[in-house]
Design a protein around this motif. Structure first.
Motif, mmCIF file in Angstrom:
data_model
loop_
_atom_site.group_PDB
_atom_site.id
_atom_site.type_symbol
_atom_site.label_atom_id
_atom_site.label_comp_id
_atom_site.label_asym_id
_atom_site.label_seq_id
_atom_site.Cartn_x
_atom_site.Cartn_y
_atom_site.Cartn_z
ATOM 1 N N PRO A 98 0.674 -1.301 -0.091
ATOM 2 C CA PRO A 98 -0.023 0.093 0.030
ATOM 3 C C PRO A 98 0.920 1.312 -0.183
ATOM 4 O O PRO A 98 1.879 1.258 0.610
ATOM 5 C CB PRO A 98 -0.821 0.050 1.288
ATOM 6 N N GLU A 99 0.345 2.211 -0.888
ATOM 7 C CA GLU A 99 1.188 3.516 -0.847
ATOM 8 C C GLU A 99 0.115 4.438 -0.665
ATOM 9 O O GLU A 99 -0.816 4.697 -1.607
ATOM 10 C CB GLU A 99 1.688 3.568 -2.238
ATOM 11 N N LYS A 100 0.578 5.400 0.150
ATOM 12 C CA LYS A 100 -0.381 6.898 0.362
ATOM 13 C C LYS A 100 -0.047 7.768 -0.786
ATOM 14 O O LYS A 100 1.388 8.107 -0.833
ATOM 15 C CB LYS A 100 -0.360 7.471 1.751
ATOM 16 N N ARG A 101 -0.988 8.125 -1.507
ATOM 17 C CA ARG A 101 -0.873 9.086 -2.517
ATOM 18 C C ARG A 101 -1.718 10.198 -2.424
ATOM 19 O O ARG A 101 -2.734 10.187 -2.855
ATOM 20 C CB ARG A 101 -0.922 8.631 -4.076
ATOM 21 N N GLY A 102 -1.426 11.328 -1.781
ATOM 22 C CA GLY A 102 -2.277 12.434 -1.537
ATOM 23 C C GLY A 102 -3.425 11.833 -0.482
ATOM 24 O O GLY A 102 -2.931 11.347 0.371
ATOM 25 N N ARG A 103 -4.694 11.901 -0.884
ATOM 26 C CA ARG A 103 -5.592 11.453 -0.273
ATOM 27 C C ARG A 103 -6.091 9.779 -0.387
ATOM 28 O O ARG A 103 -7.034 9.327 0.235
ATOM 29 C CB ARG A 103 -6.972 12.299 -0.285
#
Length: 110
Positions: A64-69
């Motif tokens: 999992p990768e957080k990109r912005g929201r």
């Protein structure tokens, strides 16, 4: 890859929803897919799909990768490669010519 790790990965993939999600992520590399896109494709509720996703993440198959929201899910191709090598390493008792058709088919599919 050790046998116990291979069993964890194979166990995680041993469900139609998880196998489908992982294959979808492999096809979407290197960009990945948002969790919402995966949920929509699965036809399940968010909470039900989340439990399947957690199993894939726990086995190291999904990163999992957080990109912005958004949370973007990506296939961990290294784990896939390690599993494939683990399964084929002793292929044909060292007689590489017997595994050549497998290698040839893999080179044409991608």
């Amino acid at each position: 890859m050790k046998s116990t790790s291979a069993l964890d990965v194979l166990s995680a993939l041993a469900h139609p929803t998880r196998l489908d999600a992982f294959r979808r992520l492999v096809r979407s590399e290197p960009d990945g897919l948002s969790t919402g896109q995966l949920v929509d494709a699965s036809g399940l509720t968010q909470s039900t799909f989340s439990s399947h996703l957690a199993i894939l993440v726990g086995a190291g198959l999904v990163l999992p990768e957080k990109r912005g929201r958004q949370m973007i899910q990506r296939a961990n191709i290294e784990v896939l490669r390690d599993l494939m090598l683990f399964l084929a390493k002793d292929c044909c008792e060292g007689r590489a010519e017997l595994c050549e058709p497998l290698v040839a088919e893999l080179s044409h599919c991608c």
